[in-house]
Design an enzyme around this catalytic site. Structure first.
Site, PDB file in Angstrom:
ATOM      1  N   SER A  64       4.079   2.051   8.405  1.00  0.00           N
ATOM      2  CA  SER A  64       3.844   1.083   7.343  1.00  0.00           C
ATOM      3  C   SER A  64       5.147   0.823   6.628  1.00  0.00           C
ATOM      4  O   SER A  64       5.842   1.763   6.242  1.00  0.00           O
ATOM      5  CB  SER A  64       2.848   1.631   6.339  1.00  0.00           C
ATOM      6  N   ASP A 110       1.172  -7.716   2.210  1.00  0.00           N
ATOM      7  CA  ASP A 110       1.267  -6.274   1.971  1.00  0.00           C
ATOM      8  C   ASP A 110       2.729  -5.828   1.799  1.00  0.00           C
ATOM      9  O   ASP A 110       3.283  -5.141   2.637  1.00  0.00           O
ATOM     10  CB  ASP A 110       0.600  -5.533   3.141  1.00  0.00           C
ATOM     11  N   HIS A 165       0.824  -1.217   0.000  1.00  0.00           N
ATOM     12  CA  HIS A 165       0.000   0.000   0.000  1.00  0.00           C
ATOM     13  C   HIS A 165       0.855   1.263   0.000  1.00  0.00           C
ATOM     14  O   HIS A 165       0.355   2.335  -0.303  1.00  0.00           O
ATOM     15  CB  HIS A 165      -1.035  -0.012   1.128  1.00  0.00           C
TER      16      HIS A 165
HETATM   17  N1  ARG Z   1      -4.373   0.338   7.520  1.00  0.00           N
HETATM   18  C1  ARG Z   1      -3.112   0.289   6.902  1.00  0.00           C
HETATM   19  C2  ARG Z   1      -2.419   1.659   6.955  1.00  0.00           C
HETATM   20  O1  ARG Z   1      -2.886   2.553   7.582  1.00  0.00           O
HETATM   21  C3  ARG Z   1      -3.182  -0.246   5.514  1.00  0.00           C
HETATM   22  C4  ARG Z   1      -3.877   0.599   4.528  1.00  0.00           C
HETATM   23  C5  ARG Z   1      -3.969   0.054   3.140  1.00  0.00           C
HETATM   24  N2  ARG Z   1      -4.975  -0.957   2.975  1.00  0.00           N
HETATM   25  C6  ARG Z   1      -6.262  -0.725   2.655  1.00  0.00           C
HETATM   26  N3  ARG Z   1      -7.070  -1.772   2.575  1.00  0.00           N
HETATM   27  N4  ARG Z   1      -6.758   0.459   2.399  1.00  0.00           N
HETATM   28  O2  ARG Z   1      -1.699   2.083   6.121  1.00  0.00           O
HETATM   29  N1  GLU Z   2      -0.928   1.163   7.689  1.00  0.00           N
HETATM   30  C1  GLU Z   2      -0.275   2.226   8.413  1.00  0.00           C
HETATM   31  C2  GLU Z   2       0.601   3.148   7.577  1.00  0.00           C
HETATM   32  O1  GLU Z   2       0.350   3.430   6.454  1.00  0.00           O
HETATM   33  C3  GLU Z   2       0.585   1.646   9.456  1.00  0.00           C
HETATM   34  C4  GLU Z   2      -0.190   0.975  10.406  1.00  0.00           C
HETATM   35  C5  GLU Z   2      -0.626   1.850  11.498  1.00  0.00           C
HETATM   36  O2  GLU Z   2      -1.090   2.981  11.388  1.00  0.00           O
HETATM   37  O3  GLU Z   2      -0.466   1.262  12.530  1.00  0.00           O
HETATM   38  O4  GLU Z   2       1.543   3.696   8.067  1.00  0.00           O
END
Ligand code: ARG
Ligand code: GLU
Length: 723
Positions: A658, A229, A93
């Site tokens: 991330s 990911d 991502h």
């Molecule tokens: N929650 C994770 C972060 O904050 C992954 C985001 C990407 N994935 C998604 N299904 N939108 O970056």
């Molecule tokens: N998915 C998050 C990011 O883009 C990291 C996970 C989080 O926020 O803990 O940095």
């Protein structure tokens, strides 16, 4: 953290007690994200928890620390160097937006993935950068001397700004690298960060969405998790190994420090560290500010985005072209939307506001004993400031999400430049020439824009704004809505049928023939009217209150945090995240706050295959992955009879982490951080050791996909694998 009062005194008892102590350490998660240059103070604890390295191998100022293997990837992610040839590992991502720019219906990397066959095959990613942090130094005593704590910010800021500029220049001259001075602890500390930013970055590996976004938004911010990911890039450098603009002849960056990869696994309770760039946390805000997040901002955002996402998904599912246009945008919008819901739930379950209030009572009692004369007035002043801004914050948030969340209105920002050209008094020829250039410059926006989709969003969001902000909406909105007979669909049709912004060809056509006398066409454009009238209203009715509050809050929060630091005799306070390099540490640790065994700490390829649903965009497992599973073709990456996919640990992470490496006690890579479980996202405000975890991809799954799925074993050959 935990101070263990032990009564161990002799012989056997010592051994038993150390065991108990070990267990105690092992089972306690450790809140905090620490500045690498301060880790010496944590050495005893780190060692007691399991670290098997001198801390100065994690970070040192002489260029040999592991910090040299961690990069800020793009503007808000982390990546790590995993070979001497500058190979970068980060999340799928994190590369998503870049890969969208490289994709088309013919080259659909989301559907098919991409794995370079050799160096020549790697794809340049214009605009992408990675930044290495070479060194950090506490420069507080060069920035704040002579400034009274209570000096108002306007005066303080200008002095500090000048001192920062001078210091940065000095460090840049002395090091030949970039130097940035940043505030920590709400401006109670300043650090200089010496860094190098590389600009020639190329795409190396990107699994298809069936692996890289598996589980999609359904599984986002959730545990258990089954997403591969990850993606891979490479840093290229000039002949001197220094940053250079893209050139075909640039060489892979030669890394003297890179992360070895441990492929023999780990078990629950094992010591772990996460090294990366957490973006924002607000652990020390008052209950009044937390209330604004919990009761005002999060709910407004969630409501608007629920509606928008439903519409976007409908259009995306119906049309692959719209899918490709909106997929990165949707991921971004959905990410916040779901996170805030988890955050609210976690804060509620934890009675976070009550907890803050209890802490504030304790603070108030302590304040009476403190020497700072203003300490007792801080909380009452913070309360007064917050309460008087609550209403403006709500209205501002409605504009941000409900009005500017409509892309056509948001494009008003770009129209501002068009309007300025008419005001500039150009000749007709020069005018049209400039406008044409401006229109061409907007091509990136239209590449990813679908007016029909956006029109539906207008129909869904505008009514919320009108209802919630009642009288405080621009006259233009009231009149235009009335003119359509208060029929939202009619209004939307009128806007999108006539606005120049609704289509690039309309805008280009207008620009090509524009004369000074056409200014009324632009000024009367509904997109311009919608944008400029709301911007004017915001500037007049809302921004002054918010700006005043922001200033006041900054001042008070600095003093409040200063007082908290004085109160914190045990030095438990870590600085809030600010997108600088941090180390968090904890353990591989499952999540079962309610004692339910259904939450384990690890998932497997078997679980992925079981979730397969060919009809679902999020849960469709690629055929090749299924075959590999069925034939048990796991190669070296097998553990037992399967491949481990994801795991939980209790390191304190935030957005920006991330792509951060998860390291074992020897500083070897065992996983790649990418998320947190739903209720645990509250850790940006309050870290609950029972619920806050970080979610990572197992490095063996990454290597399995690279080798067996992507057929790119040449990449594995350049890594350093250890057992
Ligand atoms: N929650 C994770 C972060 O904050 C992954 C985001 C990407 N994935 C998604 N299904 N939108 O970056
Ligand atoms: N998915 C998050 C990011 O883009 C990291 C996970 C989080 O926020 O803990 O940095």
């Amino acid at each position: 953290m935990l101070i263990v009062k032990n009564s161990c005194f002799i012989g056997l008892k010592i051994a038993l007690c150390s065991l108990a102590l070990l267990f105690f350490f092992n089972s306690q998660s450790k809140e905090g994200m620490w500045i690498p240059a301060t880790l010496k103070a944590h050495e005893n604890e780190l060692k007691a928890m399991g670290l098997d390295l001198p801390v100065d191998q994690l970070y040192n100022a002489s260029g040999t620390g592991l910090n040299n293997a961690i990069v800020l990837f793009g503007r808000g992610c982390t990546g790590e160097i995993i070979s001497s040839n500058g190979l970068i590992l980060t999340n799928h991502h994190c590369g998503y937006g870049t890969v969208q720019g490289l994709s088309s219906t013919e080259k659909d990397y989301f559907a098919n993935g991409f794995f370079a066959k050799d160096f020549k095959d790697e794809i340049p990613c214009g605009g992408l950068t990675v930044t290495f942090i070479r060194r950090m130094e506490n420069v507080t005593d060069k920035i704040v001397p002579g400034l009274a704590d209570t000096l108002q910010d306007a005066a303080r800021d200008s002095i500090i700004k000048a001192r920062i500029a001078g210091l940065e220049k000095e460090f840049e001259m002395n090091t030949g690298m970039d130097a940035t001075v940043k505030p920590f602890y709400e401006g109670n500390q300043y650090w200089v960060i010496i860094s190098e930013t590389y600009k020639d970055i190329r795409l190396v590996g990107f699994p298809p969405n069936g692996i890289g976004t598996f589980g999609g938004d359904d599984e986002n911010w959730a545990w258990p998790r089954h997403t591969g990911d990850f993606s891979m890039f490479r840093v290229y450098a000039g002949a001197d190994n220094k940053p250079a603009a893209y050139a075909a002849g640039n060489k892979p960056y030669h890394a003297t420090t890179f992360l070895p990869i441990n492929t023999s696994g780990y078990k629950e309770g094992d010591f772990t560290m996460v090294y990366g760039f957490p973006g924002t946390t607000m652990e020390y805000i008052s209950s009044f500010e937390l209330n604004q997040v919990y009761n005002i901002v999060d709910p407004i955002n969630i409501d608007a985005r629920t509606k928008k996402l439903k519409i976007w998904s409908k259009h995306m599912n119906a049309n692959r072209e719209v899918f490709l246009k909106y997929t990165a945008k949707r991921a971004g919008v959905a990410n916040g939307w779901k996170k805030w819901q988890g955050e609210i739930k976690g804060l509620k379950m934890n009675k976070a506001l009550d907890k803050k209030q209890a802490e504030e009572l304790a603070f108030a009692a302590w304040a009476k004993t403190d020497t700072g004369s203003y300490t007792t007035s801080l909380l009452p002043e913070l309360e007064k400031a917050a309460k008087s801004a609550d209403d403006a914050i709500a209205r501002d948030q409605h504009i941000r999400e409900d009005v500017l969340g409509i892309e056509l209105i948001q494009q008003g920002v770009a129209l501002e430049k068009f309007v300025a050209c008419f005001r500039a008094g150009f000749s007709d020829a020069a005018l049209s020439d400039t406008l044409k250039k401006l229109a061409t410059g907007l091509a990136w926006f239209y590449k990813n824009y679908d007016a029909e989709t956006d029109k539906d969003v207008f129909e869904a969001l505008m009514p919320i704004y009108l209802a919630k902000c009642g009288d405080d909406v621009p006259d233009y909105y009231k009149k235009a809505y009335a003119a359509s007979g208060e029929h939202i669909k009619k209004w939307a049709n009128a806007v999108y049928d006539s606005s120049l912004v609704a289509s690039l060809s309309r805008l280009t056509e207008f620009s090509a023939h524009a004369r000074n006398s056409d200014s009324t066409r632009l000024i009367n454009d509904p997109a311009w009217q919608l944008y400029s009238s709301v911007a004017a209203l915001r500037k007049q009715n809302i921004t002054p209150a918010i700006e005043g509050y922001r200033q006041k809050k900054r001042y008070l929060n600095r003093l409040y945090e200063n007082a908290l630091l004085r109160k914190d005799k045990e030095h438990k306070m870590y600085p809030d995240a600010n997108l600088t390099l941090r180390l968090a540490y904890g353990h591989v640790q499952g999540l079962d706050p309610d004692g339910k065994p259904k939450y384990s700490w690890q998932t497997w390829l078997k679980d992925v295959v079981e979730l397969d649903d060919p009809k679902s965009e999020s849960f469709k497992v690629p055929a090749k992955l299924k075959t590999l599973y069925e034939q048990k073709d796991f190669g070296r990456w097998k553990a037992g009879d399967d491949v481990p996919v994801a795991f939980l640990a209790d390191n304190h992470t935030a957005g920006g982490n991330s792509g951060s490496p998860v390291l074992n006690k020897k500083g070897e890579l065992i996983g790649l951080n990418f998320d947190r479980p739903y209720e645990g996202t509250m850790s940006d405000y309050l870290f609950d050791p029972n619920r806050c975890r970080n979610i990572s991809v197992d490095i063996r799954y990454v290597l399995f996909v690279v080798e067996k799925f992507g057929g790119a074993s040449w990449l594995i050959d350049e890594m350093k694998l250890v057992n």
